[in-house]
Design an enzyme around this catalytic site. Structure first.
Site, PDB file in Angstrom:
ATOM      1  N   LYS A 311     -51.436 -54.348  16.598  1.00 53.03           N
ATOM      2  CA  LYS A 311     -50.499 -54.863  15.570  1.00 53.03           C
ATOM      3  C   LYS A 311     -49.248 -54.010  15.494  1.00 53.03           C
ATOM      4  O   LYS A 311     -48.905 -53.459  14.448  1.00 53.03           O
ATOM      5  CB  LYS A 311     -51.161 -54.940  14.192  1.00 53.03           C
ATOM      6  CG  LYS A 311     -52.370 -55.848  14.127  1.00 53.03           C
ATOM      7  CD  LYS A 311     -52.882 -55.976  12.702  1.00 53.03           C
ATOM      8  CE  LYS A 311     -54.119 -56.822  12.612  1.00 53.03           C
ATOM      9  NZ  LYS A 311     -55.317 -56.182  13.185  1.00 53.03           N
TER      10      LYS A 311
HETATM   11  P1  5BU Z   1     -64.835 -58.612  10.876  1.00 59.95           P
HETATM   12  O1  5BU Z   1     -65.817 -57.499  10.877  1.00 59.95           O
HETATM   13  O2  5BU Z   1     -65.355 -59.877  11.614  1.00 59.95           O
HETATM   14  O3  5BU Z   1     -64.312 -58.923   9.479  1.00 59.95           O
HETATM   15  O4  5BU Z   1     -63.614 -58.056  11.741  1.00 59.95           O
HETATM   16  C1  5BU Z   1     -62.431 -58.789  11.947  1.00 59.95           C
HETATM   17  C2  5BU Z   1     -61.543 -58.056  12.933  1.00 59.95           C
HETATM   18  O5  5BU Z   1     -60.334 -58.806  13.093  1.00 59.95           O
HETATM   19  C3  5BU Z   1     -61.129 -56.675  12.507  1.00 59.95           C
HETATM   20  O6  5BU Z   1     -61.030 -55.907  13.673  1.00 59.95           O
HETATM   21  C4  5BU Z   1     -59.771 -56.869  11.880  1.00 59.95           C
HETATM   22  O7  5BU Z   1     -58.959 -55.718  12.071  1.00 59.95           O
HETATM   23  C5  5BU Z   1     -59.218 -58.027  12.655  1.00 59.95           C
HETATM   24  N1  5BU Z   1     -58.312 -58.903  11.907  1.00 59.95           N
HETATM   25  C6  5BU Z   1     -58.693 -59.588  10.783  1.00 59.95           C
HETATM   26  O8  5BU Z   1     -59.813 -59.487  10.331  1.00 59.95           O
HETATM   27  N2  5BU Z   1     -57.806 -60.404  10.144  1.00 59.95           N
HETATM   28  C7  5BU Z   1     -56.552 -60.588  10.581  1.00 59.95           C
HETATM   29  O9  5BU Z   1     -55.801 -61.380   9.994  1.00 59.95           O
HETATM   30  C8  5BU Z   1     -56.177 -59.880  11.751  1.00 59.95           C
HETATM   31  C9  5BU Z   1     -57.065 -59.057  12.385  1.00 59.95           C
HETATM   32 BR1  5BU Z   1     -54.485 -60.105  12.405  1.00 59.95          BR
END
Ligand code: 5BU
Length: 475
Positions: A311
């Site tokens: 990002k």
């Molecule tokens: P989760 O554990 O499934 O909640 O992880 C989601 C991943 O996607 C995590 O690495 C976040 O940094 C990433 N992410 C997110 O959750 N939402 C966003 O809008 C973005 C990235 Br851009």
């Protein structure tokens, strides 16, 4: 419910004007000698209570984990039943929210749970399916429907031929019998109603069904990934589309673990299931050049691409250093990374300079999954325009849905984070959708799953489950 209770309920329904006799013009233009309006029940809590008890006794032998009322009239029925039984309730939105999470079903969804549908009145039975459909799309199991009043116009058959059991507290014929016996309705009126029901049977045709059930209307036509590979202008984008088509997976695992060994072990375990491994290299406390090298080795071994979710958000000159240098030397091991569009086109130019378009690509962050994020519609549109100006390098988006329609949009890939089989948030603003909702309803291409997989007891097996759901949702 015993006979006395049934009689008492019918008489109360008549008293409060929920069932009326006369000449009424229905929505369809047909004149009916009977009019049933169960919306008035909310003004009579004693009747509502009687109704909830009657519905519960009609389903006393049915096994269910949760219940969902057909909006709006049956919502208070379902609420009372939920309160009396302690079983949780789900709510179907009648209008899908135009902003935010666009959810059809509100409440905690646990896929695999059995959901009882509660309805006030069944005529054709079609409105029941407007509620069944989004629930089944969320992997809930719907076998049973309970209704207060079955008008006897064919709804039962329409529901049963679609594989659901219908239990009703009352039929209109039973209502008539009680009211005639009590002297509330004369036999001439009763005969007119009986004839009306007989002559107005509703058979559900495919056309009618398509009018009522939105997803039957226009099944999404997806361009196959192998064809989209030909439309994409960036080499990594082409490789990704081809890989997805070849390996038959649209799953990306967010490998948010904090030690290099755990990262490599996870990549090795989920590698066979994924098209992309998403990293946050700056959370790995013992990252070395060797970590990047090993990741690339695993990417080749299992046929996946590596996406560093960095990002970037700085000016062009700074991101050149951030992407190619520092401790992480991202450009040396990641196939692609992502950037905010906020600083303007210079950020794309900087990253292109740092990584080169031959073996690298970039996604723009068009939308985010977190509550209250500031990426509004105008911002998303500006991102889209920026991507279109840089198709040699930018090959897609991190977004919550497909953000460019039509064949122009087919040249880009859409990757969506905030995906979990259960939709509870994390207490820190993350908002989740199911794989099916993301792929089938929002027309995204790739689900990004982190904790749903790496925190499970068996990440490899769990990844296989997510993979299947996401891939099946494309069909
Ligand atoms: P989760 O554990 O499934 O909640 O992880 C989601 C991943 O996607 C995590 O690495 C976040 O940094 C990433 N992410 C997110 O959750 N939402 C966003 O809008 C973005 C990235 Br851009």
């Amino acid at each position: 419910m015993d006979e006395e209770a049934r009689k008492a309920l019918v008489l109360r329904l008549f008293d409060i004007g929920a069932v009326k006799f006369g000449t009424f013009t229905l929505k369809s233009g047909i004149e009916s000698p009977v009019y049933v309006d169960l919306r008035v029940l909310v003004s009579h809590p004693d009747v509502l209570d009687q109704v909830a008890n009657a519905l519960l006794s009609a389903v006393s032998s049915v096994e269910y984990d949760t219940l969902c009322g057909v909006p709006y009239t049956a919502l208070p029925f379902a609420t009372l039943m939920s309160s009396k039984t302690g079983k949780p309730m789900l709510m179907r939105r009648k209008e899908v929210k135009a902003y935010g999470t666009k959810k059809m079903i509100e409440g905690v969804i646990t896929p695999g749970q059995r959901c009882l549908i509660v309805e006030d009145l069944v005529t054709s039975g079609l409105s029941v399916f407007e509620t069944v459909e989004p629930l089944e799309r969320e992997q809930l199991i719907v076998n049973d429907v309970v209704v207060l009043l079955d008008r006897g116009q064919g709804g039962r058959k329409n529901i049963e031929t679609r594989g659901k059991n219908l239990r009703s507290v009352l039929t209109l014929a039973q209502v008539l019998d009680v009211l005639v016996a009590a002297g509330k309705v004369d036999t001439v009126t009763a005969d007119r109603v009986t004839a009306f029901i007989r002559d107005n049977q509703v058979t559900v045709t495919d056309k009618l069904e398509a009018q009522v059930l939105p997803t039957k209307k226009a099944k999404l036509q997806r361009t196959p990934f192998e064809d989209r590979a030909k439309l994409c202008k960036n080499a990594v984008g082409v490789a990704l589309f081809s890989l997805m088509a070849r390996k038959k997976t649209n799953l990306c695992v967010a490998a948010d673990v904090v030690e290099a060994k755990a990262l490599l072990d996870l990549a090795d375990a989920v590698g066979p299931q994924i098209c992309v491994l998403k990293t946050h290299c700056d959370i790995v406390r013992d990252w070395t050049d060797e970590t990047g090298t090993q990741l690339r080795f695993l990417a080749d071994k299992h046929d996946f691409l590596i996406f560093e979710d960095r990002k970037f958000a700085d000016i062009g000159n700074t991101v050149v250093q951030q992407c190619s240098g520092g401790v992480h030397r991202i450009a040396s091991w990641a196939h692609f990374t992502n950037a905010h569009a906020l600083p303007g086109d210079g950020i794309v130019d900087g990253l292109r300079t740092a990584a080169g378009v031959e073996n690298h690509g970039l996604l723009l962050l068009a939308q985010m999954s977190s509550a209250g994020n500031l990426l509004n519609k105008e911002y998303t549109s500006a991102c889209v325009e920026m991507a279109k100006r840089h198709t040699d390098f930018v090959f897609g988006f991190i977004s919550q849905e497909r953000v460019i329609e039509g064949s122009e949009g087919d040249a880009f890939v859409y990757m969506t984070p905030g995906v979990k089989l259960s939709q509870e948030g994390d207490g820190l603003g993350q908002q989740y959708n199911t794989p099916t909702a993301v792929i089938a309803d929002r027309n995204s291409d790739i689900i990004i799953v982190g904790r749903g997989i790496y925190k499970s007891d068996n990440p490899a097996a769990t990844a296989a489950i997510y993979r299947k759901q996401a891939w099946d949702a494309l069909a």
